[in-house]
Design a protein around this motif. Sequence first.
Motif, PDB file in Angstrom:
ATOM      1  N   SER A  96     -55.681  33.387  17.747  1.00  0.00           N
ATOM      2  CA  SER A  96     -55.026  33.260  19.679  1.00  0.00           C
ATOM      3  C   SER A  96     -53.554  34.653  19.009  1.00  0.00           C
ATOM      4  O   SER A  96     -53.661  35.052  17.521  1.00  0.00           O
ATOM      5  CB  SER A  96     -53.721  32.247  20.023  1.00  0.00           C
ATOM      6  N   ALA A  97     -53.282  35.407  19.910  1.00  0.00           N
ATOM      7  CA  ALA A  97     -52.236  36.863  19.723  1.00  0.00           C
ATOM      8  C   ALA A  97     -51.030  36.362  19.561  1.00  0.00           C
ATOM      9  O   ALA A  97     -50.495  37.288  19.112  1.00  0.00           O
ATOM     10  CB  ALA A  97     -51.927  37.972  20.975  1.00  0.00           C
ATOM     11  N   ILE A  98     -50.412  34.473  19.691  1.00  0.00           N
ATOM     12  CA  ILE A  98     -49.381  34.588  19.055  1.00  0.00           C
ATOM     13  C   ILE A  98     -49.093  33.196  18.625  1.00  0.00           C
ATOM     14  O   ILE A  98     -48.430  32.570  18.567  1.00  0.00           O
ATOM     15  CB  ILE A  98     -48.857  34.032  21.031  1.00  0.00           C
ATOM     16  N   GLU A  99     -50.877  33.269  17.902  1.00  0.00           N
ATOM     17  CA  GLU A  99     -50.273  32.511  16.222  1.00  0.00           C
ATOM     18  C   GLU A  99     -48.527  33.321  15.636  1.00  0.00           C
ATOM     19  O   GLU A  99     -48.613  34.309  15.309  1.00  0.00           O
ATOM     20  CB  GLU A  99     -51.704  32.688  15.215  1.00  0.00           C
ATOM     21  N   HIS A 100     -48.500  32.185  14.568  1.00  0.00           N
ATOM     22  CA  HIS A 100     -47.229  32.481  13.575  1.00  0.00           C
ATOM     23  C   HIS A 100     -47.988  33.092  13.188  1.00  0.00           C
ATOM     24  O   HIS A 100     -48.966  33.090  12.368  1.00  0.00           O
ATOM     25  CB  HIS A 100     -47.090  30.849  12.681  1.00  0.00           C
ATOM     26  N   PRO A 101     -46.880  34.260  11.633  1.00  0.00           N
ATOM     27  CA  PRO A 101     -48.129  34.926  10.730  1.00  0.00           C
ATOM     28  C   PRO A 101     -48.093  34.289   9.967  1.00  0.00           C
ATOM     29  O   PRO A 101     -48.927  34.600   9.170  1.00  0.00           O
ATOM     30  CB  PRO A 101     -46.393  35.231  10.327  1.00  0.00           C
ATOM     31  N   ALA A 102     -48.188  32.828   9.397  1.00  0.00           N
ATOM     32  CA  ALA A 102     -48.847  31.644   8.739  1.00  0.00           C
ATOM     33  C   ALA A 102     -50.444  31.667   8.745  1.00  0.00           C
ATOM     34  O   ALA A 102     -51.390  31.315   8.254  1.00  0.00           O
ATOM     35  CB  ALA A 102     -48.259  30.747   8.605  1.00  0.00           C
ATOM     36  N   VAL A 103     -50.870  32.553  10.258  1.00  0.00           N
ATOM     37  CA  VAL A 103     -52.344  32.015  11.022  1.00  0.00           C
ATOM     38  C   VAL A 103     -52.636  33.343  10.711  1.00  0.00           C
ATOM     39  O   VAL A 103     -54.261  33.638  10.401  1.00  0.00           O
ATOM     40  CB  VAL A 103     -52.179  30.720  11.897  1.00  0.00           C
ATOM     41  N   LEU A 104     -51.756  34.229  11.945  1.00  0.00           N
ATOM     42  CA  LEU A 104     -52.474  35.654  11.830  1.00  0.00           C
ATOM     43  C   LEU A 104     -52.423  36.776  10.175  1.00  0.00           C
ATOM     44  O   LEU A 104     -53.578  37.405  10.362  1.00  0.00           O
ATOM     45  CB  LEU A 104     -50.969  36.772  12.574  1.00  0.00           C
ATOM     46  N   ALA A 105     -51.659  36.293   8.771  1.00  0.00           N
ATOM     47  CA  ALA A 105     -52.028  36.948   7.720  1.00  0.00           C
ATOM     48  C   ALA A 105     -53.023  36.663   7.056  1.00  0.00           C
ATOM     49  O   ALA A 105     -53.792  37.958   7.119  1.00  0.00           O
ATOM     50  CB  ALA A 105     -50.657  36.688   7.157  1.00  0.00           C
ATOM     51  N   PRO A 106     -53.568  35.706   7.266  1.00  0.00           N
ATOM     52  CA  PRO A 106     -54.405  35.115   6.237  1.00  0.00           C
ATOM     53  C   PRO A 106     -55.236  35.392   6.975  1.00  0.00           C
ATOM     54  O   PRO A 106     -56.730  35.889   6.505  1.00  0.00           O
ATOM     55  CB  PRO A 106     -54.524  33.800   6.186  1.00  0.00           C
ATOM     56  N   ALA A 107     -55.288  35.641   8.436  1.00  0.00           N
ATOM     57  CA  ALA A 107     -56.917  35.775   9.159  1.00  0.00           C
ATOM     58  C   ALA A 107     -56.947  37.365   9.102  1.00  0.00           C
ATOM     59  O   ALA A 107     -58.164  37.896   8.933  1.00  0.00           O
ATOM     60  CB  ALA A 107     -56.141  35.504  10.966  1.00  0.00           C
ATOM     61  N   ARG A 108     -55.832  38.127   9.164  1.00  0.00           N
ATOM     62  CA  ARG A 108     -55.929  39.504   8.526  1.00  0.00           C
ATOM     63  C   ARG A 108     -57.173  39.744   6.972  1.00  0.00           C
ATOM     64  O   ARG A 108     -57.540  40.460   7.079  1.00  0.00           O
ATOM     65  CB  ARG A 108     -54.775  40.346   8.394  1.00  0.00           C
ATOM     66  N   ALA A 109     -56.019  39.192   6.312  1.00  0.00           N
ATOM     67  CA  ALA A 109     -56.738  38.779   5.170  1.00  0.00           C
ATOM     68  C   ALA A 109     -57.956  38.549   4.644  1.00  0.00           C
ATOM     69  O   ALA A 109     -59.004  39.386   4.019  1.00  0.00           O
ATOM     70  CB  ALA A 109     -56.117  37.866   4.027  1.00  0.00           C
ATOM     71  N   VAL A 110     -58.289  37.929   5.366  1.00  0.00           N
ATOM     72  CA  VAL A 110     -60.149  37.431   5.420  1.00  0.00           C
ATOM     73  C   VAL A 110     -60.865  38.723   6.217  1.00  0.00           C
ATOM     74  O   VAL A 110     -61.922  38.872   5.965  1.00  0.00           O
ATOM     75  CB  VAL A 110     -60.147  36.114   5.854  1.00  0.00           C
ATOM     76  N   GLU A 111     -60.506  39.443   7.086  1.00  0.00           N
ATOM     77  CA  GLU A 111     -60.936  40.377   7.726  1.00  0.00           C
ATOM     78  C   GLU A 111     -61.032  41.539   6.678  1.00  0.00           C
ATOM     79  O   GLU A 111     -62.198  42.006   7.087  1.00  0.00           O
ATOM     80  CB  GLU A 111     -60.353  40.775   9.404  1.00  0.00           C
TER      81      GLU A 111
END
Length: 393
Positions: A96-111
């Motif tokens: 989701s667009a409002i996830e905590h950075p603890a989710v968004l940052a690893p998601a961007r990392a695998v991207e």
Amino acid sequence: MSVVYLDHSATTPADPRVVEAMIPFLGGIYGNPSSLHTVGREARAAVLTARAQVAALIGARPEDIVFTASGTEADNLAILGSYEARESQDFALAVSAIEHPAVLAPARAVERRGAALEIVPVDGQGTVDPDRLALAFARRPAIALVSVMAANNVVGTLQALEDLGQVAHENGALFHTDAIQAAGKVAIDVRTLPVDMLSLSAHKLHGPKGVGALYLRPGVALHPIIHGGGQERGLRSATENVAAIVGFGKAAEIALAEGAAEADRLRVLRDHILAEVTRRLPNAYLLGHPSERLPGHLCLGFAGQEGEAIRLLMALDQEGIAVSSGSACSAHRVAEPSYVLQAMGLDAFQARGSLRVTLGRFTTAAEIERFLEVLPRVVGELRSISTRRFATS
């Protein structure tokens, strides 16, 4: 002057019962849980007890709990570990667009490592519509993992985990939820929820900092992201922080026993604050869902004064009242608009202006009255300053 602490979404004070449970493991009981001698077995027994206590909080089996050093690490293990387990295949994920950075940052990392990433939008109350998630699968059928937080840390909105998890499973994806803000505050039962992985953190439920956990449904494949001696079923190597794990277990036990009554009490205090603030300050408004929200969580805006949020926070601090402006994890970027509020449709000016007021186990009615006494005066003083500055500019 004693501090009125109203920032429990940032961290909670440790319950004295938790501290009492930890003390023996900070001194006399010092063994390594991996050692075979009596001292080691004593430490291992304490870890096993805590594992069962944490599992019981969410209806899990003890063997499905993996201890980590934080909730952030648990989120990273869920996302990076899922990617590593399927790296030879096409991998896409949706968050989701409002996830905590603890989710968004690893998601961007695998991207960055080649995975496809879908960001699922939210509505003006911070809610993820299951139909929006279904559209993400229509665009990208290869999504293998969905991560949506149980409760948002900035606005307190609760998500419909059952519906979202069902969409994920109907499309062949795993479903992970960051339940760090929600666990111990609202009922969560992994026996009935379609959740494959769930992240927890002790310091959000009156336990110690520096310990978290990941619930892992049987059969879900993960690769470790920390390598070493193979502790925690090989998924999280490192000598266990026994004292912190014991504290986590005790905090979970207390939350399970007392959480429902505590939530009822906090809802009464929360609703009283909202009613009084909006009565005394006509420009005050609520951010997030009006009812589907954490029991002790309010996120407030003040129309026309959004640019004064940090000054308001500091003025309250001078009065001995601790609140937050948005997420504590983003405090080093206070001048930036909140990406959570922008995702909910607020403009950049409004997104700089939230005041987060979050209650906890030891919050008293007298403290709330103190806050309600001080807040209107401080807001009025800042409004006067802003008006004079505007008139003379």
